[in-house]
Design a protein around this motif. Structure first.
Motif, PDB file in Angstrom:
ATOM      1  N   ASP A  51       0.848  -1.198   0.000  1.00 39.89           N
ATOM      2  CA  ASP A  51       0.000   0.000   0.000  1.00 39.89           C
ATOM      3  C   ASP A  51       0.877   1.239   0.000  1.00 39.89           C
ATOM      4  OD1 ASP A  51      -2.642   1.366   0.292  1.00 39.89           O
ATOM      5  OD2 ASP A  51      -1.729   2.052   2.165  1.00 39.89           O
ATOM      6  N   SER A  52       0.583   2.160  -0.917  1.00 42.96           N
ATOM      7  CA  SER A  52       1.281   3.442  -0.989  1.00 42.96           C
ATOM      8  C   SER A  52       0.578   4.293  -2.040  1.00 42.96           C
ATOM      9  CB  SER A  52       2.760   3.255  -1.361  1.00 42.96           C
ATOM     10  OG  SER A  52       3.440   4.502  -1.323  1.00 42.96           O
ATOM     11  N   SER A  53       1.013   5.535  -2.200  1.00 42.34           N
ATOM     12  CA  SER A  53       0.476   6.429  -3.222  1.00 42.34           C
ATOM     13  C   SER A  53       1.437   7.600  -3.364  1.00 42.34           C
ATOM     14  CB  SER A  53      -0.928   6.918  -2.843  1.00 42.34           C
ATOM     15  OG  SER A  53      -0.880   7.725  -1.676  1.00 42.34           O
ATOM     16  N   PRO A  54       1.339   8.367  -4.472  1.00 45.42           N
ATOM     17  CA  PRO A  54       2.272   9.487  -4.672  1.00 45.42           C
ATOM     18  C   PRO A  54       2.237  10.525  -3.558  1.00 45.42           C
ATOM     19  CG  PRO A  54       1.169   8.945  -6.733  1.00 45.42           C
ATOM     20  CD  PRO A  54       0.498   8.131  -5.668  1.00 45.42           C
ATOM     21  N   ASP A  55       1.086  10.715  -2.902  1.00 39.67           N
ATOM     22  CA  ASP A  55       1.001  11.723  -1.846  1.00 39.67           C
ATOM     23  C   ASP A  55       1.382  11.174  -0.475  1.00 39.67           C
ATOM     24  OD1 ASP A  55      -1.255  10.090  -1.805  1.00 39.67           O
ATOM     25  OD2 ASP A  55      -2.514  11.652  -0.913  1.00 39.67           O
ATOM     26  N   ARG A  56       1.745   9.861  -0.423  1.00 42.02           N
ATOM     27  CA  ARG A  56       2.152   9.273   0.859  1.00 42.02           C
ATOM     28  C   ARG A  56       3.511   8.584   0.754  1.00 42.02           C
ATOM     29  NH1 ARG A  56      -0.813   5.041   2.028  1.00 42.02           N
ATOM     30  NH2 ARG A  56      -2.155   4.937   0.190  1.00 42.02           N
ATOM     31  N   ARG A  57       4.285   8.926  -0.255  1.00 45.12           N
ATOM     32  CA  ARG A  57       5.580   8.294  -0.526  1.00 45.12           C
ATOM     33  C   ARG A  57       6.636   8.810   0.459  1.00 45.12           C
ATOM     34  NH1 ARG A  57       5.273  12.989  -2.985  1.00 45.12           N
ATOM     35  NH2 ARG A  57       7.200  14.165  -3.330  1.00 45.12           N
ATOM     36  N   GLY A  58       7.847   8.209   0.358  1.00 39.81           N
ATOM     37  CA  GLY A  58       9.003   8.793   1.023  1.00 39.81           C
ATOM     38  C   GLY A  58       9.340   8.243   2.383  1.00 39.81           C
ATOM     39  N   THR A  59       8.853   7.057   2.740  1.00 39.33           N
ATOM     40  CA  THR A  59       9.227   6.482   4.036  1.00 39.33           C
ATOM     41  C   THR A  59      10.576   5.781   3.989  1.00 39.33           C
ATOM     42  OG1 THR A  59       8.179   4.355   3.571  1.00 39.33           O
ATOM     43  CG2 THR A  59       6.783   6.083   4.552  1.00 39.33           C
ATOM     44  N   GLY A  60      11.095   5.545   2.784  1.00 39.26           N
ATOM     45  CA  GLY A  60      12.313   4.757   2.635  1.00 39.26           C
ATOM     46  C   GLY A  60      12.047   3.289   2.384  1.00 39.26           C
ATOM     47  N   LEU A  61      10.760   2.890   2.354  1.00 37.30           N
ATOM     48  CA  LEU A  61      10.425   1.500   2.067  1.00 37.30           C
ATOM     49  C   LEU A  61      10.440   1.198   0.577  1.00 37.30           C
ATOM     50  CD1 LEU A  61       7.432   0.701   4.481  1.00 37.30           C
ATOM     51  CD2 LEU A  61       9.837   0.085   4.750  1.00 37.30           C
TER      52      LEU A  61
END
Length: 417
Positions: free
Chosen positions: A96-106
């Motif tokens: 689960d992810s999306s362009p507005d929730r990216r960037g966790t390093g996963l």
């Protein structure tokens, strides 16, 4: 089941031997196959990061992914010169992810669309040569050295390409030397030139070692040079001492001296870093205190794809900005003392001050972490690990990062043979 597993192992290594070691007779391959081992590490990782500062470009980062890391390690062929071959395969899958929730390093994401990738992977091979008590490895590496430490805090571990010689010919003395040329980041499928920040280099050379004067005292020294970027010296001391009445003291003292090298492609590097941690343990309890002091005009440098080898490297922050002073208090407890083996607890608070970063001259930052983990002790889920990590990070005096974060991590290691 066991004969089938052994047959699978022998078939795999017979193929590897046929491809990589054609000059050796079957009798020489006995230890190559017989001493081999393989496992799959599985990690399910969820991160929810809520940015608390005003006007943040992204309100939160939230991703969920599944990682698989397969490791196959051969033994060595018989003879004066022993040859071996290791393989590492990594696969990350988006849940689960999306362009507005990216960037966790996963997960990696597109530079323009910012769309997180559905999957990413890496395959690495490492050749090994053993002579006496010395081993030379060439290929994919995951070093754990003061001047080069790979990162394993997300879904998949980062890797480097190069060569590493480890020698233990003298009792108590371990010597490491080598060269790294490429880095594969923890959320990437590509091998990039070794570097620091936005600057890249042809190679990173390193050498040093540690000597155990006794089981209680270990001293170490390392030197590393990222060509045309920085050079770094490290000295460290590890000491353990029984204090009586069940109390034990562990002292960990580290010092780095980092300077620019050649063309200084990353700008001027000028940093001294003294850091230390002292831990007192008694039964199920551990209490630790750490201090980290940086001086010089620049932040503490370390390789892209790696982690800084410092005591205040915590869950979110590293506390390694220019001129930063930081301290940490930490408490650990093992619930095995209460009849609950496998359950552990950790909490710590780290505070940094006097930060210099851009126009900021006296920045402040602090982080509070809490970990609760449990390893299932029996049943069909035996050895499955469950971990909840909670993070609060705040900054001030010109620094502007504030966040609350939760991480849920489920891990399991399946031994193939």
């Amino acid at each position: 089941m066991k004969p089938a597993r052994n047959a699978s192992r022998e078939s795999l290594f017979s193929l590897a031997a046929a491809l990589s070691l054609p000059m050796f007779a079957p009798s020489a391959m006995a230890d190559f196959i017989g001493d081999s081992k393989a496992r799959i590490d599985m990690r399910n990782h969820y991160i929810n990061r809520d940015f608390r500062q005003h006007n943040a470009p992204q309100s939160k980062a939230e991703e969920w992914a599944q990682g698989f890391t397969a490791r196959v390690e051969s033994g060595f062929t018989d003879g004066t010169f022993g040859f071996g071959l290791d393989a590492l395969g990594e696969l990350g899958l988006k849940l689960d992810s999306s362009p507005d929730r990216r960037g966790t390093g996963l997960l990696p994401f597109g530079p323009q669309s910012h769309e997180p990738d559905d999957e990413y992977s890496e395959l690495g091979l490492t050749g090994k040569l053993k002579v006496s008590k010395s081993v030379l490895k060439l290929g994919t590496l995951q070093p754990m050295l003061p001047v080069a430490t790979y990162n394993d805090t997300r879904l998949l571990g980062s890797t480097f390409e190069g060569g590493l010689l480890t020698s233990q010919e003298i009792d108590g003395l371990t010597v490491n030397a080598g060269r790294l040329t490429k880095a594969n980041l923890r959320d990437s499928s590509s091998n990039d030139d070794i570097g620091y920040g936005a600057a890249t280099s042809d190679h990173f050379d390193f050498g040093g070692g540690s000597y155990a004067f006794s089981p209680q005292l270990n001293l170490s020294y390392y030197y590393g040079k990222l060509d045309q970027i920085y050079r770094q010296q490290f000295a460290g001391l590890l000491h353990t001492q029984a204090l009586g009445n069940g109390f034990n003291l562990r002292s960990d003292v580290r010092y780095f001296d980092s300077r620019g090298d050649g063309a200084e492609r990353a700008g001027r590097i000028d940093n001294r870093n003294f850091n230390s941690m002292f831990m007192v343990s008694h039964g199920a309890h551990k209490v630790s205190a750490a201090y980290q002091q940086l001086s010089g005009d620049s932040a503490f440098p370390f390789l892209n794809g790696g982690d800084p080898y410092v005591v205040n490297l915590v869950t979110f922050n590293t506390f390694t900005r220019a001129e930063e002073d930081s301290w940490q208090l930490r408490y650990d407890y093992d619930f095995a003392a209460q009849g609950i083996p496998g359950l552990t607890f950790m909490t710590r608070y780290t505070d940094g001050s006097h930060v210099k970063a851009g126009s900021v001259d006296n920045g402040r930052e602090w982080e509070r972490d809490t970990d609760i983990s449990y390893v299932i002790q029996s049943g069909v889920l035996k050895n499955v690990s469950l971990r909840w990590r909670n993070v609060t990070f705040r900054s001030g005096n010109g620094l502007t990062t504030d966040l609350d974060e939760n991480r849920l991590i489920v891990g399991y290691t399946l031994a193939l043979w």
